[in-house]
Write a protein that holds these residues in place. Structure first.
Motif, PDB file in Angstrom:
ATOM      1  N   ILE A  24     -45.659 -35.694  -0.502  1.00 18.31           N
ATOM      2  CA  ILE A  24     -44.485 -34.841  -0.419  1.00 18.31           C
ATOM      3  C   ILE A  24     -43.246 -35.726  -0.453  1.00 18.31           C
ATOM      4  O   ILE A  24     -43.152 -36.722   0.270  1.00 18.31           O
ATOM      5  N   CYS A  84     -43.871 -31.338  -3.882  1.00 18.20           N
ATOM      6  CA  CYS A  84     -45.227 -31.433  -3.332  1.00 18.20           C
ATOM      7  C   CYS A  84     -46.198 -31.655  -4.481  1.00 18.20           C
ATOM      8  O   CYS A  84     -46.234 -30.865  -5.427  1.00 18.20           O
ATOM      9  N   ILE A 139     -43.515 -25.991   4.562  1.00 19.36           N
ATOM     10  CA  ILE A 139     -43.669 -27.417   4.297  1.00 19.36           C
ATOM     11  C   ILE A 139     -43.323 -28.271   5.516  1.00 19.36           C
ATOM     12  O   ILE A 139     -44.029 -29.257   5.801  1.00 19.36           O
ATOM     13  N   LEU A 194     -48.047 -24.055   0.934  1.00 20.94           N
ATOM     14  CA  LEU A 194     -46.704 -24.619   0.784  1.00 20.94           C
ATOM     15  C   LEU A 194     -45.621 -23.661   1.271  1.00 20.94           C
ATOM     16  O   LEU A 194     -44.442 -23.852   0.969  1.00 20.94           O
TER      17      LEU A 194
END
Length: 202
Positions: A149, A137, A190, A187
């Motif tokens: 990503i 990321c 994700i 995060l």
């Protein structure tokens, strides 16, 4: 200048050594020239001393399309952070980071979550690259929602980190493992960030 150097530098061979159990914190700045530990896989790079408001830096040959650097860092199986301080010389300068076995890139799927934007060059910036499980990321600030990503498809893809920066110079590179509570809240899930997003490329 390399700080907190504890892992052995890579030799001239491009063969990958066994996977490292962990990643010692490492940080490079470029007051003393181009680091011997950085391996140029493609293109050419040069060292530039500090000038005017710009720090000492390394830069790819923009006329030749830049180049690819392999860092002396084996990706560990635990989450880790690569932080890059760069200088953009194009309003829409591109930057690439990923994993390689020294011969080719690890394949991945690529999502772009934010639109590209233009800046007034030269522009000094930092990129925060979080390697978490199967994902890479890339954010423009600490803890920010990533603008890109990469999905490597396997939990621990391994390999060494590479950088390609055809329209930017590198002023500092830092890498370290992340503790569980250091993973940004943005995060922690994700897959949910990718829901409804269009795949940019494979």
């Amino acid at each position: 200048r390399l700080e907190i150097l504890s892992a052995p530098p890579m030799t001239g061979s491009m063969e990958m050594p066994p996977q490292a159990p962990g990643l010692a914190p490492r940080r490079w700045t470029f007051e003393d020239g181009f680091p011997n530990e950085f391996h140029v896989l493609n293109g050419s790079w040069e060292w530039l001393p500090a000038q005017d408001c710009l720090p000492s830096r390394i830069t790819g040959d923009r006329e030749a399309g830049g180049g690819v650097l392999m860092l002396p860092i084996l990706a560990p199986p635990r989450p880790y952070l690569l932080k890059v301080k760069n200088i953009m010389f194009s309003p829409t300068g591109s930057f690439h980071v990923g994993l390689t076995d020294g011969k080719r890139c690890r394949p991945y799927l690529h999502w772009r979550l934010k639109d590209e934007h233009t800046v007034q060059a030269p522009y000094q910036d930092e990129l925060w690259c979080y390697f978490i499980g199967r994902y890479l990321c890339i954010s423009e600030s600490e803890g920010d929602t990533p603008h890109s990503i990469h999905d490597y498809g396997v939990p621990n893809p391994g390999g060494r980190i590479y950088l390609s920066s055809p329209e930017q110079s590198l002023a500092a590179v830092e890498a370290r493992e992340l503790l569980p509570d250091e993973i940004p809240a943005s995060l922690r899930d994700i897959p949910s960030l990718l829901e409804g997003k269009d795949l940019k490329e494979a």
